[in-house]
Design an enzyme around this catalytic site. Structure first.
Site, PDB file in Angstrom:
ATOM      1  N   SER A   1      71.340   0.404  31.513  1.00  0.00           N
ATOM      2  CA  SER A   1      71.598   1.434  32.496  1.00  0.00           C
ATOM      3  C   SER A   1      70.367   1.871  33.289  1.00  0.00           C
ATOM      4  CB  SER A   1      72.196   2.664  31.793  1.00  0.00           C
ATOM      5  OG  SER A   1      71.278   3.223  30.862  1.00  0.00           O
TER       6      SER A   1
ATOM      7  N   LYS B   1      64.343   8.445  35.535  1.00  0.00           N
ATOM      8  CA  LYS B   1      65.723   7.962  35.568  1.00  0.00           C
ATOM      9  C   LYS B   1      66.700   9.139  35.565  1.00  0.00           C
ATOM     10  CE  LYS B   1      68.951   5.387  32.575  1.00  0.00           C
ATOM     11  NZ  LYS B   1      69.086   4.676  31.290  1.00  0.00           N
TER      12      LYS B   1
ATOM     13  N   SER C   1      69.569  -0.788  27.349  1.00  0.00           N
ATOM     14  CA  SER C   1      69.454  -0.235  28.701  1.00  0.00           C
ATOM     15  C   SER C   1      68.068  -0.311  29.322  1.00  0.00           C
ATOM     16  CB  SER C   1      69.935   1.226  28.714  1.00  0.00           C
ATOM     17  OG  SER C   1      71.321   1.285  28.543  1.00  0.00           O
TER      18      SER C   1
END
Length: 470
Positions: free
Chosen positions: A147, A71, A171
């Site tokens: 996220s 990520k 997230s």
């Protein structure tokens, strides 16, 4: 190996096929690259072209040759550029591996790309001015949560069996619910965190990833949540055996509480609430003792305590060689950057006091209960642009806004409890609906054992958003 066969294998099965010589690492990487490229063309879930070659890894690790993505959440991997979804951080490169990345490499995982995230990871919508909108494979007009949204979308689409992510308020669990995958947030301290997204956030942020199966989550936790190397972090009490062994042993008969009452001031979609209640009924049928209940928490305490993650992570950016330029940032992150400059020690103390007001009731609740079941989100995956990233927000008003969509997850970042979102239902529209399970601190064994029972009782593996890419 074709794309359909590849997309139907989880990391555990893919590793077994590699060990047995049924497929070579080069063949797996080739099909993974095709699947990633095809998925990204539809979803916009990668920040840049695929790594050429894939990042180095241990060829003898237990998952040697299994592809994954990292990520864009900071300096995760040595030599890999990162932006945290922001145009203001262009040109930054990871100098060293975070400890969790070192463990991914030791496990044999091959990083082939980097997944999208909202700017500074501060949203439950993976939409940024740097990379645009990441689309949901179940409905391209809807978002993927945040996220860790790019990672969740790629796992859901079958492009990779596992993707890295982290969770500071939901997230991992929020995008897992939006995309129909498994999102485990481990206990505070179970998995080592880096200086920017973990240690700087007062322990509210946890590193891990997204998977399609419970056994993959258990295996990965065994590999990256091992006892600490040196004294970099303090792990929760160790298990007697592995998390995979906990799946086979089962959890025994547990005391389960079910709640659909959010801590934020928001309504809950009836379909979502019914999905959580259905899980309670399934657990009762399995043999667990099920009743209604939840910790008594104040919504504003959740907001105040969550400020620790927002302001401390943002403050860490000031220590870099090139602090971000607010004029290049979106309105909400720029406002948070500005507000952070005005916070002092007394503000941090107030946040910590709010954290104690959450941790105490949650701890006492789990003295009389083994497992809590809630929805993951208050509603279905949001259409693009629903969360207003424009001007007019303060840090607190922004947190209230996103917690109205995801009101069930953040308290357990504050308290440090392990929690997982499972893709246990679908809406009338055919969209995934996640249900959250929460356990006492350090009890991922119970959490995953119950998750495995639910995976068998209410299987989700055959539900796919699209045909295999590639």
């Amino acid at each position: 190996m074709d794309a359909h066969e590849y997309a139907n294998l989880d990391a555990t099965a893919l590793a077994a096929a590699l060990r047995a010589g049924e497929v070579t690492p080069d063949e797996v990487e080739a099909v993974a690259r095709r699947c990633l490229a095809a998925a990204d063309a539809d979803l916009n879930a990668l920040t840049r072209p695929l790594f050429e070659p894939g990042l180095s890894h241990d060829p003898d690790g237990p998952l040697a040759g299994v592809p994954f993505v990292v990520k864009d959440s900071g300096p995760v991997a040595r030599g890999v550029p990162f932006t945290l979804g922001s145009r203001a951080l262009h040109g930054a490169v990871g100098a060293v591996d975070q400890e969790v990345m070192a463990r991914f490499r030791s496990a044999g995982l091959v990083a082939l790309g980097q997944s999208t995230a909202p700017e500074l990871g501060l949203s439950f919508a993976t939409e940024s001015s740097a990379y645009g909108v990441t689309r949901n494979p179940w409905d391209l007009g809807r978002g993927v949560g945040g996220s860790s949204g790019g990672s969740a979308a790629l796992v859901a689409a079958g492009a990779v069996p596992f993707a890295h992510g982290n969770d500071g308020g939901g997230s991992l669990r929020v995008p897992a619910s939006a995309c129909g995958v498994v999102g485990l947030k481990p206990s505070r301290g179970r998995v080592p965190c880096g200086p920017l997204v973990g240690e700087a956030a007062f322990g509210l942020v946890c590193e891990f990833g997204l998977t399609r199966t419970v056994r993959d989550a258990a295996l990965l936790l065994d590999l990256v949540g091992a006892p600490p190397v040196g004294e970099k972090y303090v792990a929760p009490p160790p298990l007697r055996g592995s998390h995979l062994e906990a799946l086979r042993a089962g959890p025994g008969r547990l005391r389960v509480a079910v709640s659909t009452r959010p801590w934020a001031e928001t309504g809950v979609d009836p379909q979502v609430a019914e999905a959580a209640r259905d899980v309670g009924r399934v657990l009762e049928w399995i043999g667990h003792a099920v009743s209604e209940g939840a910790p008594e928490l104040e919504a504003e305490d959740v907001v105040e305590a969550s400020l620790l993650a927002a302001i401390s992570t943002t403050a860490a950016l000031f220590s870099g060689p090139r602090p971000p330029d607010p004029s290049l940032m979106e309105a909400v992150p720029a406002r948070i950057l500005t507000e952070t400059r005005g916070y002092g020690a007394l503000d941090v103390v107030a946040c910590l006091q709010a954290q104690h007001r959450i941790t105490g009731p949650v701890g006492r609740f789990f003295q009389g209960c083994d497992l809590l079941v809630t929805p993951t989100l208050a509603g279905l995956p949001l259409p693009h642009g629903t969360l207003d990233h424009g001007s007019g927000h303060t840090v607190r008003s922004w947190l209230r806004d996103i917690y109205a969509h995801g009101p069930f997850t953040a308290p357990f970042n504050v308290s440090g409890n392990p929690a997982v979102s499972l893709p246990l239902a679908q809406s009338r529209e055919g969209l995934p609906v996640g249900v959250q399970l929460v356990a006492a601190h350090g009890r991922e064994d119970l959490l995953l054992a119950v998750a495995a029972q639910l995976e068998e009782a209410v299987p989700w593996r055959e539900r796919r958003p699209v045909p295999a890419p590639g």
